[in-house]
Design a protein around this motif. Structure first.
Motif, PDB file in Angstrom:
ATOM      1  N   PHE A 115     -13.760  49.575 -33.939  1.00 29.25           N
ATOM      2  CA  PHE A 115     -13.603  48.527 -34.947  1.00 29.25           C
ATOM      3  C   PHE A 115     -12.230  48.648 -35.580  1.00 29.25           C
ATOM      4  CE2 PHE A 115     -14.590  46.366 -39.077  1.00 29.25           C
ATOM      5  CZ  PHE A 115     -14.966  45.141 -38.536  1.00 29.25           C
ATOM      6  N   ALA A 116     -11.576  47.480 -35.760  1.00 33.56           N
ATOM      7  CA  ALA A 116     -10.217  47.426 -36.304  1.00 33.56           C
ATOM      8  C   ALA A 116     -10.206  46.514 -37.527  1.00 33.56           C
ATOM      9  CB  ALA A 116      -9.234  46.922 -35.241  1.00 33.56           C
ATOM     10  N   PRO A 117     -10.478  47.041 -38.727  1.00 33.90           N
ATOM     11  CA  PRO A 117     -10.580  46.186 -39.918  1.00 33.90           C
ATOM     12  C   PRO A 117      -9.324  45.392 -40.238  1.00 33.90           C
ATOM     13  CG  PRO A 117     -11.507  48.360 -40.356  1.00 33.90           C
ATOM     14  CD  PRO A 117     -10.807  48.442 -39.035  1.00 33.90           C
ATOM     15  N   PHE A 118      -8.131  45.910 -39.874  1.00 34.89           N
ATOM     16  CA  PHE A 118      -6.885  45.255 -40.256  1.00 34.89           C
ATOM     17  C   PHE A 118      -6.273  44.417 -39.131  1.00 34.89           C
ATOM     18  CE2 PHE A 118      -6.262  49.229 -43.060  1.00 34.89           C
ATOM     19  CZ  PHE A 118      -7.037  48.675 -44.064  1.00 34.89           C
ATOM     20  N   SER A 119      -7.032  44.144 -38.075  1.00 38.16           N
ATOM     21  CA  SER A 119      -6.446  43.499 -36.903  1.00 38.16           C
ATOM     22  C   SER A 119      -6.024  42.053 -37.153  1.00 38.16           C
ATOM     23  CB  SER A 119      -7.428  43.542 -35.725  1.00 38.16           C
ATOM     24  OG  SER A 119      -8.664  42.928 -36.076  1.00 38.16           O
ATOM     25  N   ASP A 120      -6.446  41.458 -38.286  1.00 42.78           N
ATOM     26  CA  ASP A 120      -6.008  40.100 -38.616  1.00 42.78           C
ATOM     27  C   ASP A 120      -5.256  40.080 -39.948  1.00 42.78           C
ATOM     28  OD1 ASP A 120      -5.760  37.396 -37.974  1.00 42.78           O
ATOM     29  OD2 ASP A 120      -7.578  36.824 -39.055  1.00 42.78           O
ATOM     30  N   VAL A 121      -4.631  41.226 -40.291  1.00 46.95           N
ATOM     31  CA  VAL A 121      -3.883  41.340 -41.543  1.00 46.95           C
ATOM     32  C   VAL A 121      -2.474  41.837 -41.227  1.00 46.95           C
ATOM     33  CG1 VAL A 121      -3.789  42.372 -43.839  1.00 46.95           C
ATOM     34  CG2 VAL A 121      -6.008  41.899 -42.785  1.00 46.95           C
ATOM     35  N   TYR A 122      -1.471  41.069 -41.648  1.00 55.11           N
ATOM     36  CA  TYR A 122      -0.085  41.487 -41.425  1.00 55.11           C
ATOM     37  C   TYR A 122       0.263  42.683 -42.308  1.00 55.11           C
ATOM     38  CZ  TYR A 122       0.696  37.180 -38.790  1.00 55.11           C
ATOM     39  OH  TYR A 122       0.636  36.173 -37.852  1.00 55.11           O
ATOM     40  N   ARG A 123       1.222  43.487 -41.859  1.00 55.42           N
ATOM     41  CA  ARG A 123       1.571  44.719 -42.566  1.00 55.42           C
ATOM     42  C   ARG A 123       2.146  44.446 -43.948  1.00 55.42           C
ATOM     43  NH1 ARG A 123       4.341  48.921 -38.780  1.00 55.42           N
ATOM     44  NH2 ARG A 123       2.426  48.302 -37.705  1.00 55.42           N
ATOM     45  N   THR A 124       2.840  43.332 -44.099  1.00 53.61           N
ATOM     46  CA  THR A 124       3.344  42.979 -45.427  1.00 53.61           C
ATOM     47  C   THR A 124       2.193  42.833 -46.414  1.00 53.61           C
ATOM     48  OG1 THR A 124       5.232  41.824 -44.435  1.00 53.61           O
ATOM     49  CG2 THR A 124       4.701  41.299 -46.719  1.00 53.61           C
ATOM     50  N   ASP A 125       1.116  42.184 -45.984  1.00 53.09           N
ATOM     51  CA  ASP A 125      -0.057  42.058 -46.846  1.00 53.09           C
ATOM     52  C   ASP A 125      -0.729  43.400 -47.074  1.00 53.09           C
ATOM     53  OD1 ASP A 125       0.106  39.384 -47.448  1.00 53.09           O
ATOM     54  OD2 ASP A 125      -1.216  38.735 -45.821  1.00 53.09           O
ATOM     55  N   LEU A 126      -0.735  44.261 -46.060  1.00 54.56           N
ATOM     56  CA  LEU A 126      -1.346  45.583 -46.229  1.00 54.56           C
ATOM     57  C   LEU A 126      -0.619  46.397 -47.288  1.00 54.56           C
ATOM     58  CD1 LEU A 126      -2.443  46.912 -42.725  1.00 54.56           C
ATOM     59  CD2 LEU A 126      -3.824  46.648 -44.773  1.00 54.56           C
ATOM     60  N   ALA A 127       0.720  46.322 -47.293  1.00 50.85           N
ATOM     61  CA  ALA A 127       1.478  47.025 -48.324  1.00 50.85           C
ATOM     62  C   ALA A 127       1.124  46.497 -49.708  1.00 50.85           C
ATOM     63  CB  ALA A 127       2.979  46.882 -48.054  1.00 50.85           C
ATOM     64  N   ALA A 128       0.968  45.171 -49.812  1.00 46.42           N
ATOM     65  CA  ALA A 128       0.582  44.573 -51.097  1.00 46.42           C
ATOM     66  C   ALA A 128      -0.843  44.963 -51.466  1.00 46.42           C
ATOM     67  CB  ALA A 128       0.722  43.057 -51.028  1.00 46.42           C
ATOM     68  N   LEU A 129      -1.740  45.054 -50.489  1.00 43.31           N
ATOM     69  CA  LEU A 129      -3.116  45.458 -50.757  1.00 43.31           C
ATOM     70  C   LEU A 129      -3.188  46.875 -51.308  1.00 43.31           C
ATOM     71  CD1 LEU A 129      -4.943  43.982 -47.624  1.00 43.31           C
ATOM     72  CD2 LEU A 129      -5.341  43.320 -49.994  1.00 43.31           C
ATOM     73  N   VAL A 130      -2.398  47.778 -50.725  1.00 43.26           N
ATOM     74  CA  VAL A 130      -2.398  49.164 -51.203  1.00 43.26           C
ATOM     75  C   VAL A 130      -1.879  49.229 -52.636  1.00 43.26           C
ATOM     76  CG1 VAL A 130      -1.329  51.431 -50.878  1.00 43.26           C
ATOM     77  CG2 VAL A 130      -2.250  50.188 -48.915  1.00 43.26           C
ATOM     78  N   SER A 131      -0.824  48.496 -52.921  1.00 47.13           N
ATOM     79  CA  SER A 131      -0.288  48.484 -54.291  1.00 47.13           C
ATOM     80  C   SER A 131      -1.328  47.962 -55.272  1.00 47.13           C
ATOM     81  CB  SER A 131       0.982  47.631 -54.353  1.00 47.13           C
ATOM     82  OG  SER A 131       2.008  48.187 -53.557  1.00 47.13           O
ATOM     83  N   ASP A 132      -2.031  46.887 -54.891  1.00 45.99           N
ATOM     84  CA  ASP A 132      -3.039  46.323 -55.777  1.00 45.99           C
ATOM     85  C   ASP A 132      -4.238  47.261 -55.919  1.00 45.99           C
ATOM     86  OD1 ASP A 132      -3.865  43.753 -57.258  1.00 45.99           O
ATOM     87  OD2 ASP A 132      -5.603  44.145 -55.982  1.00 45.99           O
ATOM     88  N   ARG A 133      -4.628  47.920 -54.820  1.00 46.87           N
ATOM     89  CA  ARG A 133      -5.744  48.881 -54.892  1.00 46.87           C
ATOM     90  C   ARG A 133      -5.399  50.053 -55.808  1.00 46.87           C
ATOM     91  NH1 ARG A 133      -8.724  52.192 -55.760  1.00 46.87           N
ATOM     92  NH2 ARG A 133     -10.545  52.986 -54.603  1.00 46.87           N
ATOM     93  N   ASN A 134      -4.140  50.464 -55.825  1.00 48.78           N
ATOM     94  CA  ASN A 134      -3.726  51.569 -56.686  1.00 48.78           C
ATOM     95  C   ASN A 134      -3.747  51.203 -58.164  1.00 48.78           C
ATOM     96  OD1 ASN A 134      -3.459  53.549 -54.799  1.00 48.78           O
ATOM     97  ND2 ASN A 134      -1.267  53.874 -55.096  1.00 48.78           N
ATOM     98  N   LEU A 135      -3.734  49.894 -58.482  1.00 51.76           N
ATOM     99  CA  LEU A 135      -3.864  49.493 -59.876  1.00 51.76           C
ATOM    100  C   LEU A 135      -5.263  49.814 -60.397  1.00 51.76           C
ATOM    101  CD1 LEU A 135      -2.048  46.023 -59.839  1.00 51.76           C
ATOM    102  CD2 LEU A 135      -1.159  48.204 -60.687  1.00 51.76           C
ATOM    103  N   LYS A 136      -6.236  49.778 -59.495  1.00 56.13           N
ATOM    104  CA  LYS A 136      -7.615  50.117 -59.865  1.00 56.13           C
ATOM    105  C   LYS A 136      -7.752  51.608 -60.094  1.00 56.13           C
ATOM    106  CE  LYS A 136     -12.325  49.881 -57.989  1.00 56.13           C
ATOM    107  NZ  LYS A 136     -13.133  49.430 -56.816  1.00 56.13           N
TER     108      LYS A 136
END
Length: 601
Positions: A398-419
């Motif tokens: 299973f590849a959870p990020f296979s439809d997510v561009y890396r630019t969005d992944l970097a933004a997701l990590v930053s937003d997750r770290n706000l939590k």
């Protein structure tokens, strides 16, 4: 009139469990005096049972489930399902009332055939009547447009979307998009109440956001259900009211990154739980992608069901970050034994990180021998599109990020770290950019280069732009050619990638290309493209005109038949005849339309 809505996360094919849950809702709705209950699109058959639609046993169980609901439901109910026609799933909704089951879409066709003696040129509106209230049903935005544009009329429009969450389409987040103006014109122009009931959770690769709502004709929200959670509510709807509501509900705010993270979370959770896995395991290399996957897994399943295997693929600093992340997330983490690591290190040397991950997958059964763990890969859409590190997903399921561009992944990590700041800052700085596509001059940072690559990939994959389009828009020809050639060359590798969620306008699975084609694109002149595109720059969509053009090229003169004048196919006629003579899905065969619009047809 009181309308009940149920936002459910159902499991495809679990008919007995689904029937029990629907009947439990029905009892609760009956106690609250509901006049109509509406259930979401995926409640019974999912959005697409695929080849199961051709299985007689599956069809029989769907009919049996509807029959059980007809026997048990005391509140008139709308229960969606799908049936197969011409090899494709067709959305349908059963109107269950007083022990009768009326397939409303098929009933609409049959009513038109009875009235006209032939199949209608266009699909008729799906409608029914309950008491003095006229209801219309829409399964997609085109169905909503028929009411908002005045083609059809209804006091209440029930919207049952089969389409899943799409990070490129805010409207698929449902209630949170109302505050940005979505759905408001549909209700106000139609002068109708809009009852939008969405599924929640995941159906294989499709995620559903929930966020069901009831919207008054003048634009106020009467009811909002939470996003990505199961919920239900009973709301008073007054078709003749002109507003305002005594106690309107404020629309929730839309946050793209948090919605995307929630969609990834429920997709991973449901993929694991609906298939019966004990948990997941993943290689932890200390890079941004593997750290994002570890955080996602914990949010989806909890720390006790997530297992990491630290892989020394990127050096000591990365290993230290992987250990720190495991501690922050409180997950169990194993490391490759030192003696094994020494021998493999001599063999692999400075091999790519993805080859180390492949080694980790080979020894994982020895490290996690007693648990049934789903092996994950952190490969993302950017890597799959350009063929970066193809060994990274070898052996994963299973590849959870296979439809997510890396630019969005970097933004997701930053937003997750706000939590909670679980991902170390040094990991966020360790951002990998696919090599050999764009130049990296001193003024172009890694983040900017990655953004440029992902922007080009989005234009090629989601928007379908050609080399000519890219160059005309200002992309340097060398960069445009590099992106297109990498996407084409990586097709074979992508086909070995495990499944993953579909969360965008167009996934890489939908962007498949032939493996043996030798065609190579080039920049075209206006003269070469003349006649291929219409005056507005869009591909010609007039089929008759297009056929005529090819006939002119071939020197053939022939008339193009009008599809509306074609005879009705025998399979449709037979299907309708069976419904008419056999009583449809009625439990008693008497007055199959029940009360309402079709009661006397």
């Amino acid at each position: 009139m009181k309308i009940a809505i149920a936002q459910m996360n159902a499991t495809m094919g679990a008919f007995e469990d689904t029937v029990e849950r629907v009947l439990a809702h029905d009892r609760a709705f009956a106690r609250q005096g509901a006049d109509l209950a509406v259930y979401p699109a995926c409640v019974l058959t999912g959005y697409d049972p695929q080849t199961l639609l051709n299985a007689e046993g599956f069809q029989a169980d769907v009919a049996a489930a509807l029959d059980s609901l007809a026997d048990g439901c005391s509140v008139p109910s709308l229960v969606p399902f799908v049936f197969e026609f011409a090899g494709a799933p067709v959305p349908e909704v059963a109107y269950i009332h007083e022990g009768r089951i009326v397939p409303l879409r098929m009933a609409s066709y049959l009513a038109n055939v009875n009235a006209r003696g032939s199949m209608p040129a266009e699909e008729p509106a799906v409608q029914f009547q309950l008491g003095d209230t006229d209801f219309g049903v829409a399964f997609d935005f085109a169905g909503l447009d028929a009411y908002s544009q005045g083609v059809e009329n209804a006091d209440v429009i029930v919207y049952l979307p089969f389409e899943g969450y799409n990070t490129d389409d805010e409207a698929t987040s449902m209630a949170s998009s109302v505050g940005d103006g979505f759905y408001l014109q549909d209700a106000t122009r139609a002068n109708s109440w809009l009852v939008a009931v969405n599924s929640v959770g995941a159906q294989d690769e499709m995620a559903y956001a929930g966020g069901s709502f009831i919207l008054a004709p003048w634009g106020e929200l009467a009811c909002v259900l939470p996003a990505f959670e199961e919920a239900a509510s009973v709301t008073e709807v007054e078709p003749l009211a002109e507003g305002p509501l005594e106690d309107p509900v404020a629309p929730p705010s839309y946050h793209r990154m948090r919605s995307l993270w929630s969609a990834l979370t429920v997709t991973l959770r449901d993929f694991v739980e609906k298939q019966g896995w004990d948990g997941v395991w993943l290689p932890m290399t200390g890079d941004l992608l593997s750290c994002a996957l570890a955080a996602l897994s914990v949010d989806a399943l909890g720390p006790t069901r997530v297992h990491g295997l630290i892989v020394p693929a990127m050096g000591g600093d990365a290993v230290a970050d992987a250990r720190r992340l495991a501690s922050n997330l409180r997950i169990g983490c194993e490391e490759v034994p030192a003696e094994t690591l020494s021998a493999v290190g001599e063999l692999l040397g400075d091999a790519s990180p993805s080859l180390w991950c492949r080694f980790a997958r080979a020894i994982a059964p020895r490290i996690f021998p007693d648990e049934r763990l789903l092996p994950l890969t952190s490969v993302d859409k950017t890597a799959l599109a350009v063929g970066q590190d193809p060994d990274d997903y070898h052996g994963a399921l299973f590849a959870p990020f296979s439809d997510v561009y890396r630019t969005d992944l970097a933004a997701l990590v930053s937003d997750r770290n706000l939590k909670s700041p679980v991902v170390p800052r040094t990991v966020q700085a360790r951002l990998e950019v696919p090599a050999g596509i764009v130049a990296l001059p001193r003024l172009r940072s890694k983040a900017r280069a990655l953004s440029d690559i992902d922007s080009l990939l989005l234009r090629v994959i989601e928007r379908g732009e050609s080399l000519t389009d890219l160059v005309r828009a200002g992309t340097p020809p060398d960069e445009a050619r590099a992106v297109l050639s990498r996407v084409i060359a990586s097709e074979l590798g992508r086909r070995t990638c495990p499944v993953g969620p579909v969360l965008s306008d167009r996934s890489l699975v939908e962007h498949r290309m032939p493996l043996s084609c030798h065609w190579d694109d080039r920049v075209r002149t206006d003269e070469e493209l003349d006649g291929v595109f219409s005056d507005d720059g869009e591909p010609a969509d007039d089929v008759a005109e297009l056929i005529g053009r090819f006939q002119a090229i071939a020197g053939v003169e022939a008339s193009v038949p009008d599809p509306a004048e074609a005879a009705m196919p025998t399979d449709i006629r037979g299907y309708l005849r069976d419904f008419a003579l056999g009583g449809g899905l009625s439990t008693d065969g008497d007055d199959i339309w029940g009360s309402g619009l079709f009661s006397k047809n």
